[in-house]
Structure formats: C-alpha cells, structure tokens
Design a protein around this motif. Structure first.
Motif, PDB file in Angstrom:
ATOM      1  N   THR A  91     -33.933   6.586  -5.130  1.00  0.00           N
ATOM      2  CA  THR A  91     -32.660   6.000  -4.736  1.00  0.00           C
ATOM      3  C   THR A  91     -32.217   6.649  -3.432  1.00  0.00           C
ATOM      4  N   GLY A  92     -31.266   6.009  -2.759  1.00  0.00           N
ATOM      5  CA  GLY A  92     -30.682   6.603  -1.566  1.00  0.00           C
ATOM      6  C   GLY A  92     -31.455   6.322  -0.298  1.00  0.00           C
ATOM      7  N   ARG A  93     -31.388   7.291   0.625  1.00  0.00           N
ATOM      8  CA  ARG A  93     -31.947   7.093   1.966  1.00  0.00           C
ATOM      9  C   ARG A  93     -33.459   6.948   1.939  1.00  0.00           C
ATOM     10  N   ALA A  94     -34.159   7.767   1.128  1.00  0.00           N
ATOM     11  CA  ALA A  94     -35.620   7.678   1.056  1.00  0.00           C
ATOM     12  C   ALA A  94     -36.047   6.299   0.566  1.00  0.00           C
ATOM     13  N   ALA A  95     -35.347   5.787  -0.435  1.00  0.00           N
ATOM     14  CA  ALA A  95     -35.658   4.456  -0.956  1.00  0.00           C
ATOM     15  C   ALA A  95     -35.393   3.391   0.099  1.00  0.00           C
ATOM     16  N   MET A 128     -30.653   4.102 -12.280  1.00  0.00           N
ATOM     17  CA  MET A 128     -30.724   3.313 -11.057  1.00  0.00           C
ATOM     18  C   MET A 128     -29.609   2.272 -11.009  1.00  0.00           C
ATOM     19  N   SER A 129     -29.274   1.719 -12.176  1.00  0.00           N
ATOM     20  CA  SER A 129     -28.165   0.760 -12.237  1.00  0.00           C
ATOM     21  C   SER A 129     -26.849   1.445 -11.900  1.00  0.00           C
ATOM     22  N   ASP A 130     -26.677   2.678 -12.403  1.00  0.00           N
ATOM     23  CA  ASP A 130     -25.452   3.428 -12.104  1.00  0.00           C
ATOM     24  C   ASP A 130     -25.357   3.729 -10.614  1.00  0.00           C
ATOM     25  N   TYR A 131     -26.498   4.088 -10.005  1.00  0.00           N
ATOM     26  CA  TYR A 131     -26.496   4.361  -8.573  1.00  0.00           C
ATOM     27  C   TYR A 131     -26.117   3.110  -7.790  1.00  0.00           C
ATOM     28  N   ALA A 132     -26.697   1.966  -8.185  1.00  0.00           N
ATOM     29  CA  ALA A 132     -26.412   0.716  -7.487  1.00  0.00           C
ATOM     30  C   ALA A 132     -24.935   0.361  -7.588  1.00  0.00           C
ATOM     31  N   ARG A 133     -24.351   0.588  -8.750  1.00  0.00           N
ATOM     32  CA  ARG A 133     -22.926   0.280  -8.929  1.00  0.00           C
ATOM     33  C   ARG A 133     -22.065   1.184  -8.048  1.00  0.00           C
ATOM     34  N   GLY A 178     -27.307  -1.439   0.969  1.00  0.00           N
ATOM     35  CA  GLY A 178     -26.554  -1.312   2.206  1.00  0.00           C
ATOM     36  C   GLY A 178     -27.262  -0.323   3.104  1.00  0.00           C
ATOM     37  N   LYS A 179     -26.626   0.045   4.196  1.00  0.00           N
ATOM     38  CA  LYS A 179     -27.245   0.988   5.115  1.00  0.00           C
ATOM     39  C   LYS A 179     -27.469   2.325   4.426  1.00  0.00           C
ATOM     40  N   ARG A 180     -28.716   2.773   4.416  1.00  0.00           N
ATOM     41  CA  ARG A 180     -29.141   4.032   3.807  1.00  0.00           C
ATOM     42  C   ARG A 180     -29.017   4.028   2.279  1.00  0.00           C
ATOM     43  N   ALA A 181     -28.918   2.882   1.673  1.00  0.00           N
ATOM     44  CA  ALA A 181     -28.806   2.808   0.212  1.00  0.00           C
ATOM     45  C   ALA A 181     -29.762   1.755  -0.332  1.00  0.00           C
TER      46      ALA A 181
END
Length: 207
Positions: free
Chosen positions: A156-160, A1-6, A142-145
C-alpha cells in the motif's frame, strides 16, 4: 487493504458509505437506503451491464445479463458459439466467478483462439477447460496512494503507487506510447499541472 483504501479516500474528501444500496437515481439526486441526497450532478462509476447476447441466443444468464458459459467458454448446447469478456459468466473450480477485468478477457480470448486453431487443424471439438491465472490486482486511489495484491505480497502507499504506474506503462502497446505516457505522468507528478481542461462553471449569458 480495504481500510487503507477507505482512509486514503477520506483524506481526499470522499465520504465512503458501504453496506447500503442505491435504490433510486434521478436528475434531482440519489436515494441511498431511505435517505435522499439531493444533487445537481450525479456520476455513476460502478457496475457493468452485459450486452443483450443472452437474449439473442435465448440462453440462461446471471443477474447482470452475462451468459452462463461452459468450462470451454461456449454457450450450453452450442459448441460453436464462444462468449468471453464482460458478456460471459465464467466460474473457477472453487465456484467463484472470474473477475470482469481486462487481463481475464485477454486470457479468455487467447484460449478461444487456440481452441479454434486446434479445431481447424484437426477437427477436434473437445478441449481442456479454461483456467484463469490470477496475476494479481492493482488499483490507484490518488497521488502516491495505491494498493497492490499479488497474493504472496501486498503493498500500500507510495511503493504500491509506483508499482501500479510501472505496470500500467509496461502493458501499453508500442515504445512511443510508453515513453509519452511516462513523460506525461512524470510532468504531472513533479509540477502538479494536468493537461485536461475541465469546465467548472456555467457559461455566461450574453446581453
């Protein structure tokens, strides 16, 4: 999740730096480690400084100034003084600190209210220790993130992002506020237009 956020932040044009402390912050910029970054505008959006309550009460506090409370959220040696929220350093049974977030403060407030009511009704001075119930963590990038962590499931992503928006609106007080925020967000989502007006250039000097 940290990698996705970065990655999501990097995609927005943000340069992410970790493992380095800001050693100086002035009107001319900031110093990260030994590197000087000149800047005319510095926005500091991290860290919470507790109120000086620990100084008023002359009681031990942590590095951020939060009072080291007992298991029933009272000041050591002062069973009639309760401290909650950002002013309190509350430890869980595993030794970790209760996070400084709104849901934790709400749980602490409800616990103290019930404790005070019990004392008023029966004159009891003892009560079960405070137990924090972690309902999960949600953060938008951000938008959709966004990222969502409920322990038993992580998204993660749009569903989140949609789940974060639903949770944010759900906990607003009053149906009118919920509808107003929901409609405003949907308008921004589909049109890209925002209601905020920002000043992005200097005012011209007259003659």
């Amino acid at each position: 999740m940290s990698d996705y956020a970065r990655k999501a932040l990097t995609g927005l044009g943000v340069e992410v730096r970790i493992g380095q402390a800001v050693s100086e912050c002035t009107a001319k910029g900031v110093t990260i480690g030994s590197e000087r970054l000149p800047a005319k505008t510095v926005i500091w959006a991290a860290g919470v400084a507790a109120s000086p309550a620990a100084q008023w009460l002359d009681t031990p506090a942590d590095r951020a100034g939060r009072i080291l409370v007992t298991s029933n959220l009272t000041v050591p040696g002062h069973p009639d003084i309760f401290v909650i929220g950002d002013a309190a350093h509350v430890e869980m049974p595993n030794g970790k600190m209760v996070p400084g977030i709104a849901p934790a403060a709400k749980q602490e407030g409800a616990y103290v209210a019930e404790t005070i009511k019990a004392r008023v009704r029966g004159g009891e001075t003892s009560c079960p220790p405070f137990h924090y119930k972690d309902a999960g963590s949600l953060a938008t990038i951000g938008k959709r993130a966004a990222v969502v962590d409920f322990g038993w499931i992580r998204l993660t992503g749009r569903a989140a992002w949609w789940l974060w928006g639903f949770a944010h609106i759900y906990f607003l007080i009053g149906l009118c506020h919920r509808m107003a925020v929901a409609l405003n967000w949907l308008w921004i989502y589909f049109t890209g237009q925002r209601s905020a007006r920002l000043i992005t250039r200097e005012k011209r000097q007259s003659g």
